[in-house]
Design a protein around this motif. Structure first.
Motif, short mmCIF file in Angstrom:
data_model
loop_
_atom_site.label_atom_id
_atom_site.label_comp_id
_atom_site.label_asym_id
_atom_site.label_seq_id
_atom_site.Cartn_x
_atom_site.Cartn_y
_atom_site.Cartn_z
N VAL A 1 -19.84 35.57 7.30
CA VAL A 1 -19.54 36.66 8.23
C VAL A 1 -19.84 36.18 9.64
O VAL A 1 -20.92 35.65 9.91
N ILE A 2 -18.87 36.36 10.53
CA ILE A 2 -18.99 35.90 11.91
C ILE A 2 -18.83 37.09 12.84
O ILE A 2 -17.84 37.81 12.77
N ASP A 3 -19.83 37.30 13.69
CA ASP A 3 -19.76 38.37 14.69
C ASP A 3 -18.72 38.01 15.74
O ASP A 3 -18.59 36.84 16.12
N ALA A 4 -18.00 39.03 16.23
CA ALA A 4 -16.92 38.77 17.19
C ALA A 4 -16.70 39.97 18.10
O ALA A 4 -16.90 41.11 17.68
N ALA A 5 -16.31 39.70 19.32
CA ALA A 5 -15.89 40.76 20.23
C ALA A 5 -14.49 41.24 19.85
O ALA A 5 -14.20 42.43 19.90
N ASP A 6 -13.63 40.32 19.44
CA ASP A 6 -12.27 40.65 19.01
C ASP A 6 -12.03 39.99 17.65
O ASP A 6 -11.56 38.85 17.57
N PRO A 7 -12.37 40.69 16.57
CA PRO A 7 -12.27 40.06 15.25
C PRO A 7 -10.86 39.61 14.88
O PRO A 7 -10.69 38.58 14.23
N HIS A 8 -9.85 40.34 15.33
CA HIS A 8 -8.47 39.98 14.97
C HIS A 8 -8.04 38.69 15.66
O HIS A 8 -7.38 37.85 15.05
N ALA A 9 -8.40 38.52 16.92
CA ALA A 9 -8.08 37.28 17.62
C ALA A 9 -8.82 36.10 17.00
O ALA A 9 -8.26 35.01 16.85
N GLN A 10 -10.08 36.33 16.63
CA GLN A 10 -10.86 35.26 15.98
C GLN A 10 -10.25 34.92 14.62
O GLN A 10 -10.13 33.75 14.27
N ALA A 11 -9.85 35.93 13.85
CA ALA A 11 -9.24 35.67 12.56
C ALA A 11 -7.93 34.90 12.73
O ALA A 11 -7.65 33.97 11.97
N ASP A 12 -7.15 35.26 13.74
CA ASP A 12 -5.90 34.53 14.00
C ASP A 12 -6.18 33.07 14.33
O ASP A 12 -5.50 32.17 13.84
N PHE A 13 -7.19 32.84 15.18
CA PHE A 13 -7.54 31.46 15.54
C PHE A 13 -7.94 30.67 14.30
O PHE A 13 -7.41 29.60 14.02
N TRP A 14 -8.89 31.22 13.52
CA TRP A 14 -9.42 30.48 12.38
C TRP A 14 -8.39 30.38 11.25
O TRP A 14 -8.37 29.38 10.52
N ALA A 15 -7.52 31.37 11.09
CA ALA A 15 -6.45 31.26 10.10
C ALA A 15 -5.54 30.08 10.45
O ALA A 15 -5.16 29.29 9.59
N ALA A 16 -5.20 29.96 11.73
CA ALA A 16 -4.36 28.83 12.17
C ALA A 16 -5.13 27.52 12.09
O ALA A 16 -4.59 26.50 11.65
N ALA A 17 -6.40 27.53 12.50
CA ALA A 17 -7.20 26.30 12.49
C ALA A 17 -7.37 25.75 11.08
O ALA A 17 -7.24 24.55 10.85
N LEU A 18 -7.66 26.63 10.12
CA LEU A 18 -7.92 26.20 8.74
C LEU A 18 -6.72 26.30 7.82
O LEU A 18 -6.79 25.89 6.66
N ARG A 19 -5.63 26.89 8.35
CA ARG A 19 -4.44 27.17 7.54
C ARG A 19 -4.80 28.13 6.40
O ARG A 19 -4.42 27.95 5.25
N TYR A 20 -5.58 29.15 6.75
CA TYR A 20 -6.01 30.20 5.82
C TYR A 20 -5.13 31.43 6.01
O TYR A 20 -4.31 31.50 6.92
N GLU A 21 -5.31 32.43 5.14
CA GLU A 21 -4.53 33.66 5.20
C GLU A 21 -5.34 34.77 4.54
O GLU A 21 -6.32 34.51 3.86
N GLU A 22 -4.95 36.00 4.71
CA GLU A 22 -5.42 37.13 3.92
C GLU A 22 -4.68 38.36 4.40
O GLU A 22 -4.38 38.50 5.57
N ASP A 23 -4.37 39.23 3.47
CA ASP A 23 -3.65 40.46 3.78
C ASP A 23 -4.27 41.60 2.99
O ASP A 23 -4.08 41.68 1.78
N ASN A 24 -5.02 42.46 3.66
CA ASN A 24 -5.64 43.63 3.02
C ASN A 24 -4.85 44.90 3.29
O ASN A 24 -5.36 46.00 3.10
#
Length: 154
Positions: A14-37
């Motif tokens: 779990v990573i604290d963030a000011a903008d969780p969606h922007a952080q998730a977008d960055f890390w999804a692209a960085a790691l080539r990860y995904e998730e759809d809830n």
């Protein structure tokens, strides 16, 4: 009676963030990860268990306003919720900004001879190089994600 070996625990970072969606977008692209809830969010909305104000539109799909996760695409997924059951990062909104060095960080390993290209790719996604490290134990590049969380590229 034989003793039973306990099952390994599932976990997520779990990573604290000011903008969780922007952080998730960055890390999804960085790691080539995904998730759809979105299926889970839609179901909770339809049951009245989640107020509309607790959601946002994220890439055309409903998402939780204050948290979002990304997962390794090869790991198992709960078919009802879309939640990853393996390697996973969860970003949660917090009011305070990052102020000190991380006590925990990710090390990325792009493979032999691919560090420079990976660093350039990560910079194009919004990361920045903090310094290049060359020590007797190895070489890596210390970087920061868009919110300043440190990580290393080996």
């Amino acid at each position: 009676m034989p003793t039973q070996t306990p099952e390994p625990l599932h976990w997520k970072l779990v990573i604290d963030a000011a903008d969780p969606h922007a952080q998730a977008d960055f890390w999804a692209a960085a790691l080539r990860y995904e998730e759809d809830n979105s299926a889970l969010v839609e179901r909770l909305l339809s049951f009245g268990a989640l107020p509309e104000a607790a959601t946002v539109d994220h890439h055309g799909r409903p998402a939780f306003r204050d948290l979002i996760a990304v997962r390794h695409p090869d790991d198992p997924v709960d078919p009802d919720s879309g939640t990853g059951l393996g390697r996973r990062l969860l970003f949660q909104r917090v009011p305070e900004a990052k102020t000190v060095k991380n006590r925990l960080h990710l090390d990325l390993h792009p493979g032999a001879g691919r560090r420079a290209a990976e660093v350039a790719r990560l910079e194009s996604l919004g990361a920045r190089v903090l310094r290049e490290v060359k020590e007797p134990g190895g070489e890596w590049v210390l970087m920061a994600d868009p919110e300043g969380n440190e990580f290393c590229v080996h």
